[in-house]
Write an enzyme that holds these catalytic residues in place. Structure first.
Site, PDB file in Angstrom:
ATOM      1  N   ARG A  25       0.813  -1.221   0.000  1.00  0.00           N
ATOM      2  CA  ARG A  25       0.000   0.000   0.000  1.00  0.00           C
ATOM      3  C   ARG A  25       0.847   1.271   0.000  1.00  0.00           C
ATOM      4  O   ARG A  25       0.435   2.282   0.576  1.00  0.00           O
ATOM      5  CB  ARG A  25      -0.940   0.031   1.217  1.00  0.00           C
ATOM      6  CG  ARG A  25      -2.007  -1.024   1.203  1.00  0.00           C
ATOM      7  CD  ARG A  25      -3.177  -0.565   0.357  1.00  0.00           C
ATOM      8  NE  ARG A  25      -4.180  -1.601   0.279  1.00  0.00           N
ATOM      9  CZ  ARG A  25      -5.269  -1.663   1.039  1.00  0.00           C
ATOM     10  NH1 ARG A  25      -5.497  -0.717   1.924  1.00  0.00           N
ATOM     11  NH2 ARG A  25      -6.124  -2.627   0.894  1.00  0.00           N
ATOM     12  N   ARG A  29      -3.156   6.690   1.039  1.00  0.00           N
ATOM     13  CA  ARG A  29      -3.649   7.843   1.787  1.00  0.00           C
ATOM     14  C   ARG A  29      -2.676   8.509   2.749  1.00  0.00           C
ATOM     15  O   ARG A  29      -2.935   9.605   3.220  1.00  0.00           O
ATOM     16  CB  ARG A  29      -4.930   7.452   2.545  1.00  0.00           C
ATOM     17  CG  ARG A  29      -6.115   7.308   1.618  1.00  0.00           C
ATOM     18  CD  ARG A  29      -7.241   6.578   2.303  1.00  0.00           C
ATOM     19  NE  ARG A  29      -6.788   5.232   2.608  1.00  0.00           N
ATOM     20  CZ  ARG A  29      -7.560   4.293   3.164  1.00  0.00           C
ATOM     21  NH1 ARG A  29      -8.789   4.588   3.516  1.00  0.00           N
ATOM     22  NH2 ARG A  29      -7.082   3.103   3.396  1.00  0.00           N
ATOM     23  N   ARG A  38      -7.401  12.246  -4.678  1.00  0.00           N
ATOM     24  CA  ARG A  38      -8.631  11.551  -4.296  1.00  0.00           C
ATOM     25  C   ARG A  38      -9.803  12.517  -4.087  1.00  0.00           C
ATOM     26  O   ARG A  38     -10.958  12.104  -4.106  1.00  0.00           O
ATOM     27  CB  ARG A  38      -8.393  10.739  -3.016  1.00  0.00           C
ATOM     28  CG  ARG A  38      -7.951   9.328  -3.273  1.00  0.00           C
ATOM     29  CD  ARG A  38      -9.086   8.434  -3.781  1.00  0.00           C
ATOM     30  NE  ARG A  38      -9.849   7.840  -2.699  1.00  0.00           N
ATOM     31  CZ  ARG A  38     -11.102   8.100  -2.459  1.00  0.00           C
ATOM     32  NH1 ARG A  38     -11.760   8.976  -3.180  1.00  0.00           N
ATOM     33  NH2 ARG A  38     -11.737   7.500  -1.478  1.00  0.00           N
ATOM     34  N   ASP A  74      -6.432  -2.688  -7.413  1.00  0.00           N
ATOM     35  CA  ASP A  74      -6.989  -3.364  -6.239  1.00  0.00           C
ATOM     36  C   ASP A  74      -7.250  -4.818  -6.571  1.00  0.00           C
ATOM     37  O   ASP A  74      -7.558  -5.146  -7.724  1.00  0.00           O
ATOM     38  CB  ASP A  74      -8.288  -2.698  -5.781  1.00  0.00           C
ATOM     39  CG  ASP A  74      -8.614  -3.094  -4.349  1.00  0.00           C
ATOM     40  OD1 ASP A  74      -8.102  -2.447  -3.422  1.00  0.00           O
ATOM     41  OD2 ASP A  74      -9.342  -4.086  -4.171  1.00  0.00           O
ATOM     42  N   TYR A 151     -14.415 -12.207  -0.049  1.00  0.00           N
ATOM     43  CA  TYR A 151     -15.115 -10.923  -0.263  1.00  0.00           C
ATOM     44  C   TYR A 151     -16.446 -11.149  -0.971  1.00  0.00           C
ATOM     45  O   TYR A 151     -17.462 -10.522  -0.629  1.00  0.00           O
ATOM     46  CB  TYR A 151     -14.241  -9.948  -1.068  1.00  0.00           C
ATOM     47  CG  TYR A 151     -13.255  -9.209  -0.193  1.00  0.00           C
ATOM     48  CD1 TYR A 151     -13.671  -8.164   0.635  1.00  0.00           C
ATOM     49  CD2 TYR A 151     -11.920  -9.557  -0.173  1.00  0.00           C
ATOM     50  CE1 TYR A 151     -12.777  -7.506   1.457  1.00  0.00           C
ATOM     51  CE2 TYR A 151     -11.010  -8.894   0.650  1.00  0.00           C
ATOM     52  CZ  TYR A 151     -11.441  -7.869   1.463  1.00  0.00           C
ATOM     53  OH  TYR A 151     -10.566  -7.214   2.288  1.00  0.00           O
TER      54      TYR A 151
HETATM   55  O1  CP3 Z   1       0.273  -1.573  -2.529  1.00  0.00           O
HETATM   56  C1  CP3 Z   1      -0.045  -0.629  -3.288  1.00  0.00           C
HETATM   57  O2  CP3 Z   1       0.336   0.543  -3.134  1.00  0.00           O
HETATM   58  C2  CP3 Z   1      -0.877  -0.962  -4.503  1.00  0.00           C
HETATM   59  C3  CP3 Z   1      -2.253  -0.713  -4.347  1.00  0.00           C
HETATM   60  C4  CP3 Z   1      -3.145  -1.672  -3.576  1.00  0.00           C
HETATM   61  C5  CP3 Z   1      -4.424  -1.262  -3.135  1.00  0.00           C
HETATM   62  N1  CP3 Z   1      -5.065  -2.353  -2.667  1.00  0.00           N
HETATM   63  C6  CP3 Z   1      -4.935   0.106  -3.212  1.00  0.00           C
HETATM   64  C7  CP3 Z   1      -6.041   0.515  -2.340  1.00  0.00           C
HETATM   65  C8  CP3 Z   1      -3.011  -3.030  -3.286  1.00  0.00           C
HETATM   66  C9  CP3 Z   1      -1.829  -3.955  -3.486  1.00  0.00           C
HETATM   67  C10 CP3 Z   1      -4.252  -3.443  -2.707  1.00  0.00           C
HETATM   68  C11 CP3 Z   1      -4.511  -4.837  -2.329  1.00  0.00           C
HETATM   69  C12 CP3 Z   1      -5.728  -5.137  -1.572  1.00  0.00           C
HETATM   70  N2  CP3 Z   1      -6.970  -4.593  -1.691  1.00  0.00           N
HETATM   71  C13 CP3 Z   1      -5.817  -6.163  -0.601  1.00  0.00           C
HETATM   72  C14 CP3 Z   1      -4.715  -7.080  -0.228  1.00  0.00           C
HETATM   73  C15 CP3 Z   1      -3.775  -6.435   0.708  1.00  0.00           C
HETATM   74  C16 CP3 Z   1      -4.330  -6.252   2.097  1.00  0.00           C
HETATM   75  O3  CP3 Z   1      -4.434  -5.098   2.520  1.00  0.00           O
HETATM   76  O4  CP3 Z   1      -4.650  -7.265   2.703  1.00  0.00           O
HETATM   77  C17 CP3 Z   1      -7.129  -6.166  -0.107  1.00  0.00           C
HETATM   78  C18 CP3 Z   1      -7.678  -7.073   0.955  1.00  0.00           C
HETATM   79  C19 CP3 Z   1      -7.851  -5.178  -0.808  1.00  0.00           C
HETATM   80  C20 CP3 Z   1      -9.286  -4.837  -0.688  1.00  0.00           C
HETATM   81  C21 CP3 Z   1      -9.452  -3.454  -0.234  1.00  0.00           C
HETATM   82  N3  CP3 Z   1      -9.273  -2.335  -1.031  1.00  0.00           N
HETATM   83  C22 CP3 Z   1      -9.837  -3.005   1.046  1.00  0.00           C
HETATM   84  C23 CP3 Z   1     -10.115  -3.905   2.219  1.00  0.00           C
HETATM   85  C24 CP3 Z   1      -9.901  -1.614   0.971  1.00  0.00           C
HETATM   86  C25 CP3 Z   1     -10.424  -0.688   2.045  1.00  0.00           C
HETATM   87  C26 CP3 Z   1      -9.524  -0.614   3.200  1.00  0.00           C
HETATM   88  C27 CP3 Z   1      -8.795   0.670   3.141  1.00  0.00           C
HETATM   89  O5  CP3 Z   1      -7.581   0.636   3.327  1.00  0.00           O
HETATM   90  O6  CP3 Z   1      -9.457   1.692   2.921  1.00  0.00           O
HETATM   91  C28 CP3 Z   1      -9.504  -1.200  -0.300  1.00  0.00           C
HETATM   92  C29 CP3 Z   1      -9.383   0.192  -0.823  1.00  0.00           C
HETATM   93  C30 CP3 Z   1      -8.019   0.594  -1.271  1.00  0.00           C
HETATM   94  N4  CP3 Z   1      -7.182  -0.186  -2.047  1.00  0.00           N
HETATM   95  C31 CP3 Z   1      -7.398   1.853  -1.050  1.00  0.00           C
HETATM   96  C32 CP3 Z   1      -6.169   1.812  -1.716  1.00  0.00           C
HETATM   97  C33 CP3 Z   1      -5.155   2.917  -1.846  1.00  0.00           C
HETATM   98  C34 CP3 Z   1      -7.993   3.014  -0.295  1.00  0.00           C
HETATM   99  C35 CP3 Z   1      -8.913   3.706  -1.247  1.00  0.00           C
HETATM  100  C36 CP3 Z   1      -9.126   5.146  -0.903  1.00  0.00           C
HETATM  101  O7  CP3 Z   1      -8.334   5.987  -1.373  1.00  0.00           O
HETATM  102  O8  CP3 Z   1     -10.120   5.452  -0.243  1.00  0.00           O
END
Ligand code: CP3
Length: 343
Positions: A25, A29, A38, A74, A151
């Site tokens: 990640r 944010r 965003r 994602d 999910y």
């Molecule tokens: O690593 C990186 O920088 C690449 C981007 C990336 C995102 N999601 C961007 C994202 C990666 C590799 C993921 C993987 C992901 N997504 C996983 C596996 C990794 C982990 O955390 O276990 C999972 C389970 C998801 C599903 C997901 N997407 C969730 C649970 C959420 C909400 C939780 C949160 O952090 O808000 C997201 C949204 C998400 N994916 C954001 C980002 C930058 C936040 C979105 C926003 O800007 O509001």
């Protein structure tokens, strides 16, 4: 040559001058530059716009300087064209409006063609690889079939995965059909990312740690194995999960050149158990980045010591970086890992 980058060398377990680091990640944010973008676009809209996705991918690289980039996307994106109605709601995370409940829901899921169904991710990869211009490699990624299934069945994030396990136990035949569809999609999706230029891939099976080893072996391993065996090109593959201390050997059996571990295991112990014919990635607790710098340094030293300068360690957090992380601590972390690991 990009194949001689510190990150790719470590993936191949070749000696490096220092331990490479990137952060799960790392585009997100905690960066004010990301938050500013965003304000103008939703998360999904950003993922679907290759220019924006490429820009966000490169933000941490330009500002901080990790040893690898990871494409901004994602794990849930390929579910949409399969027929899953996906929404990212502010504060609540992902919501799936038509959760999988019965056999016919699984039958009607489409097995997608990434080039047609998620072209924007592949387009973004091409842009990033082009802009990086062989300075550092780009990691592509997908969710593990179990994590994606969870999910779909739970309808969003879950604490205890009761619905998922219930489905698995009551209807193994349809569970396996579902997992087959997902593993085919994940394999195609990863291969398309590799074809677009990704130089390594990571499978995020983030939530598989909720399973007993027995259930993992029976309900998940064969499907994850199919994904790793189905990768067309010889790029390094990282297999990551959280809370999976007793699943590590099984994850290795499923596949991956590098196993990603979280802070609930001692990295050195985990590596010894896994054997030194795989690499290891991890495993600083992301909350450590909210601690005083001296404590961050102490924990970084511990992890590096526990890896014993062995080739094949990639430094990372044990899970995604938290949005409230101060940027200065991230910069300090990268420098600490590079300095303290210098051979
Ligand atoms: O690593 C990186 O920088 C690449 C981007 C990336 C995102 N999601 C961007 C994202 C990666 C590799 C993921 C993987 C992901 N997504 C996983 C596996 C990794 C982990 O955390 O276990 C999972 C389970 C998801 C599903 C997901 N997407 C969730 C649970 C959420 C909400 C939780 C949160 O952090 O808000 C997201 C949204 C998400 N994916 C954001 C980002 C930058 C936040 C979105 C926003 O800007 O509001």
């Amino acid at each position: 040559m990009i194949s001689n980058s510190v990150f790719l060398k470590a993936c191949r377990r070749e000696p490096t001058e220092y331990t490479p680091i990137w952060l799960m990640r790392q585009a997100g944010r905690y960066l004010s530059e990301y938050r500013a973008m965003r304000e103008k676009a939703s998360f999904l809209a950003m993922c679907k716009n290759p220019d924006l996705a490429a820009e966000v991918t490169l933000q941490p690289i330009k500002l901080i300087g990790m040893d690898a980039a990871i494409i901004f996307a994602d794990i849930l994106l390929p579910l949409e064209p399969m027929g899953i109605k996906l929404e990212f709601s502010q504060g609540e995370g992902p919501i799936i409006h038509n959760s999988i409940q019965k056999e016919s829901d699984i039958e009607s899921l489409r097995v997608i063609e990434p080039e047609e169904d998620v072209p924007y991710v592949l387009e973004a990869i091409k842009k990033v690889v082009n802009e990086l211009n062989n300075t550092i490699p780009l990691i592509g990624f997908a969710g593990g079939p179990f994590t994606l299934a969870s999910y779909c069945i739970e309808g969003g994030h879950s604490q205890n995965f009761i619905k998922t396990k219930q489905f698995m136990y009551h209807n193994p035949k349809y569970w396996h059909l579902f997992m087959e569809k997902l593993s085919t999609v994940v394999t195609r999706y990863l291969n398309a990312q590799i074809a677009a230029g990704a130089q390594a891939i990571q499978v995020f099976d983030s939530w598989v740690g909720c399973l007993s080893p027995h259930d993992y072996a029976r309900f998940v391993l064969p499907h994850s194995q199919k994904v790793f065996q189905g990768l067309t090109n010889d790029v390094p593959a990282i297999h990551f999960a959280t809370g999976a201390a007793d699943l590590l050997e099984l994850m290795k059996a499923a596949g991956g050149n590098i196993i990603g571990v979280d802070w609930r295991v001692e990295l050195g112990h985990a590596w010894k158990r896994l054997g030194y014919n795989v690499g290891i990635q991890g495993n600083l607790d992301p909350v450590t980045l909210l601690a005083p710098t001296a404590m961050i340094k102490e924990r970084v030293k511990k992890i590096l010591q526990s890896a014993e300068n062995r080739p094949g360690h990639i430094f990372n957090l044990g899970h995604g970086i938290l949005p409230q992380t101060p940027l200065k601590n991230v910069v300090a972390l990268i420098n600490m890992v590079h300095d303290l690991s210098k051979r």
